[in-house]
Design a protein around this motif. Structure first.
Motif, mmCIF file in Angstrom:
data_model
loop_
_atom_site.group_PDB
_atom_site.id
_atom_site.type_symbol
_atom_site.label_atom_id
_atom_site.label_comp_id
_atom_site.label_asym_id
_atom_site.label_seq_id
_atom_site.Cartn_x
_atom_site.Cartn_y
_atom_site.Cartn_z
ATOM 1 N N ILE A 198 4.265 0.185 2.730
ATOM 2 C CA ILE A 198 3.330 1.230 2.318
ATOM 3 C C ILE A 198 1.948 0.625 2.152
ATOM 4 O O ILE A 198 1.796 -0.601 2.069
ATOM 5 C CB ILE A 198 3.739 1.907 0.991
ATOM 6 N N TYR A 226 -1.592 -3.367 2.395
ATOM 7 C CA TYR A 226 -0.232 -3.024 2.784
ATOM 8 C C TYR A 226 0.758 -3.991 2.133
ATOM 9 O O TYR A 226 0.567 -5.209 2.158
ATOM 10 C CB TYR A 226 -0.081 -3.091 4.298
ATOM 11 N N ILE A 279 -0.409 6.040 -2.939
ATOM 12 C CA ILE A 279 0.262 5.260 -1.902
ATOM 13 C C ILE A 279 0.331 6.074 -0.614
ATOM 14 O O ILE A 279 0.314 7.309 -0.645
ATOM 15 C CB ILE A 279 1.675 4.816 -2.329
ATOM 16 N N LYS A 280 0.417 5.369 0.501
ATOM 17 C CA LYS A 280 0.513 6.011 1.815
ATOM 18 C C LYS A 280 1.639 5.350 2.599
ATOM 19 O O LYS A 280 1.719 4.128 2.691
ATOM 20 C CB LYS A 280 -0.809 5.861 2.574
ATOM 21 N N GLY A 281 2.501 6.171 3.180
ATOM 22 C CA GLY A 281 3.585 5.607 3.957
ATOM 23 C C GLY A 281 4.727 6.592 4.105
ATOM 24 O O GLY A 281 4.591 7.761 3.761
ATOM 25 N N PRO A 282 5.866 6.112 4.632
ATOM 26 C CA PRO A 282 6.144 4.736 5.048
ATOM 27 C C PRO A 282 5.492 4.404 6.387
ATOM 28 O O PRO A 282 5.239 5.284 7.197
ATOM 29 C CB PRO A 282 7.663 4.699 5.151
#
Length: 235
Positions: A36, A53, A91-94
């Motif tokens: 992430i 990341y 958060i950003k993801g996956p």
């Protein structure tokens, strides 16, 4: 996908490596091996000093996410260390395609330093889901004190003979008799993995280590389609 995560706790893995656990509102789905982006500067997404990341360092666990970092004096490390319980973080993801597939029968991990984090996610997934995957892990560090997650790795390899672990220490003679002194090279691979060409090979670590290890694998005629690699930049 972006979401807000609440910080739960920090777990020290070595004197310089720590894991950070977060809680998300909804079940967060990811594949072992993914990562992430943690975003501390929401206004400037290109700020690489505060937005970085980090790989998952545990198997999928409903709403709890764990990532791990080798800490430094960087702004990002200081922000991580400054988190208090229930602090919110974007958060950003996956993200990431260097992933494990449940139908892999035999795999070999060639890992340097903090590159161990996705391996922990993958092996924990294998154990948790009782997969029959045959695993060989060659894990290289500067000293035996730098071996993150050693307690977990030793416990898992003790559970099943299908998980074989070789520790490699570069900067000193290792105190652990199960360690090999040196760096991952063709000789160590040949001596410890006699069926390398039949395994999916995952290489994780600093860019120099990853590139040199990929070259070693190609030199000993590993099939290029079976080589999967991820560079850990900015650690």
């Amino acid at each position: 996908m972006e979401m807000t995560a609440k910080f739960i706790e920090k777990i020290d893995r070595t004197s310089t490596v720590s894991s950070f656990r977060f809680l998300v509102e909804n079940d967060f789905d990811f594949v072992p091996g993914q990562f992430i982006e943690i975003i501390f500067d929401e206004k400037n997404r290109s700020n690489k000093n505060l937005n970085k990341y980090l790989s998952f360092s545990s198997a999928k666990n409903n709403q709890i996410l764990e990532v791990t970092k080798r800490l430094s004096q960087s702004d990002f490390s200081r922000r991580l260390l400054g988190l208090k319980k229930d602090d919110s973080t974007l958060i950003k993801g996956p993200l990431g395609n260097c992933i494990f597939k449940d139908d892999y029968k035999k795999i070999c991990f060639l890992v340097g330093g903090i590159g161990i984090t996705p391996v922990i996610s993958i092996v924990e997934h294998i154990i948790k889901n009782k997969l029959a995957t045959d695993v060989i892990l060659l894990y290289s560090n500067r000293t035996d004190k730098d071996i993150a997650f050693k307690e977990n790795i030793d416990a898992w390899s003790g559970i099943t003979p299908k998980i074989k672990v070789i520790y490699i220490v570069s900067d000193c003679q290792p105190k652990d008799t199960k360690c090999i002194s040196g760096r991952i090279n063709a000789e160590i691979l040949r001596n410890n993995v006699n069926d390398l060409n039949s395994r999916e090979i995952f290489i994780y670590g600093p860019p120099v280590m990853v590139n040199s290890t990929k070259d070693i694998c190609k030199d000993i005629d590993c099939h290029p389609a079976k080589i999967h690699a991820e560079n850990f930049i900015g650690y």
